[in-house]
Design a protein around this motif. Structure first.
Motif, PDB file in Angstrom:
ATOM      1  N   SER A   1       0.866  -1.375  -0.075  1.00 14.92           N
ATOM      2  CA  SER A   1      -0.040  -0.124   0.014  1.00 14.92           C
ATOM      3  C   SER A   1       0.808   1.430  -0.138  1.00 14.92           C
ATOM      4  N   ASP A   2       0.412   2.372   0.195  1.00 19.24           N
ATOM      5  CA  ASP A   2       1.058   3.732   0.041  1.00 19.24           C
ATOM      6  C   ASP A   2       2.012   3.932   1.230  1.00 19.24           C
ATOM      7  N   SER A   3       1.254   3.179   2.447  1.00 21.70           N
ATOM      8  CA  SER A   3       2.214   3.339   3.618  1.00 21.70           C
ATOM      9  C   SER A   3       2.814   2.108   4.295  1.00 21.70           C
ATOM     10  N   GLU A   4       2.631   0.760   3.621  1.00 24.70           N
ATOM     11  CA  GLU A   4       3.271  -0.391   4.410  1.00 24.70           C
ATOM     12  C   GLU A   4       3.261  -1.342   3.284  1.00 24.70           C
ATOM     13  N   VAL A   5       3.871  -2.745   3.665  1.00 20.83           N
ATOM     14  CA  VAL A   5       4.162  -4.006   2.949  1.00 20.83           C
ATOM     15  C   VAL A   5       3.865  -4.812   3.849  1.00 20.83           C
ATOM     16  N   ILE A   6       3.220  -5.862   3.565  1.00 15.99           N
ATOM     17  CA  ILE A   6       3.110  -6.983   4.222  1.00 15.99           C
ATOM     18  C   ILE A   6       3.606  -8.396   3.345  1.00 15.99           C
ATOM     19  N   VAL A   7       4.548  -8.798   3.836  1.00 20.49           N
ATOM     20  CA  VAL A   7       5.173 -10.223   2.908  1.00 20.49           C
ATOM     21  C   VAL A   7       4.251 -11.543   3.723  1.00 20.49           C
ATOM     22  N   ILE A   8       3.814 -12.250   3.096  1.00 22.14           N
ATOM     23  CA  ILE A   8       3.334 -13.372   3.419  1.00 22.14           C
ATOM     24  C   ILE A   8       3.689 -14.848   2.910  1.00 22.14           C
ATOM     25  N   ASP A   9       3.962 -15.551   3.595  1.00 23.41           N
ATOM     26  CA  ASP A   9       4.499 -17.105   2.991  1.00 23.41           C
ATOM     27  C   ASP A   9       3.633 -17.866   3.426  1.00 23.41           C
ATOM     28  N   ALA A  10       3.085 -18.645   2.650  1.00 21.27           N
ATOM     29  CA  ALA A  10       2.198 -19.534   2.999  1.00 21.27           C
ATOM     30  C   ALA A  10       2.521 -20.903   2.972  1.00 21.27           C
TER      31      ALA A  10
END
Length: 178
Positions: free
Chosen positions: A73-82
């Motif tokens: 997003s403009d303000s953050e990053v979420i890295v998801i490993d499934a």
């Protein structure tokens, strides 16, 4: 699959194939998040390694680092490993169950390299498909960045599964980064 006898066949379910189930779980989560939320851009991002080589040609041997899901997003990053495994936790020589160290090393690498691109507002989620070992909802700071380790019980009604996926993302987005 062909059987050993004349005209015999054997049906192998996809549920018995951990590799196929892992790919299916990853694709399901990525596609679900693309459709069901509009806060983040969803991708399986390629992350460049922070690596140098004496000879440029040596770099061709560095593997590609690609996340399962990266939400930006403009303000953050979420890295998801499934992850999809029959056994989420690992027991080494009868010791108490532990997370798989390779999964933590992988998340640490993803988070450190993603931080170099996007800055400090990066969070990680290690999300396991539940296999009956119980629910995990753990929070750590790994490499100076927030990491959740969660399970997703796929043996629930669809509305509950959908809500749980969105809650994992929401909890990660609300967790303050350093």
């Amino acid at each position: 699959l062909p059987g050993e006898g004349d005209g015999q066949t054997k049906f192998v379910t996809v549920l018995e194939d951990e590799i196929a189930m892992a790919r299916l779980f990853e694709a399901f989560l990525r596609n679900f998040l693309q459709v069901e939320q509009d806060r983040f851009y969803v991708s399986a991002a390629h992350i460049p390694w922070s690596v140098e080589a004496e000879l440029e040609s040596d770099l061709q041997y560095i593997p590609t680092m690609r996340t399962v899901i990266t939400l930006v997003s403009d303000s953050e990053v979420i890295v998801i490993d499934a992850k999809f495994y029959r056994r989420i936790l690992h027991r080494f020589h009868g010791a108490s169950p532990k997370l798989r160290s390779g999964h933590l090393y992988q998340m640490q690498s993803y988070l450190r390299h993603t931080r170099e691109i996007y800055g400090d507002n990066v969070n990680g989620v290690l999300l396991y498909a539940s296999t009956g070992e119980g629910e995990l909802s753990l929070r750590y700071t790994l490499a100076g960045l927030p990491l959740q380790v969660r399970t997703l019980d796929l043996d629930r009604p669809w509305k509950e599964i959908a809500s749980n996926i969105l809650n994992v993302v929401k909890a990660s987005a609300e967790w303050p980064t350093q």
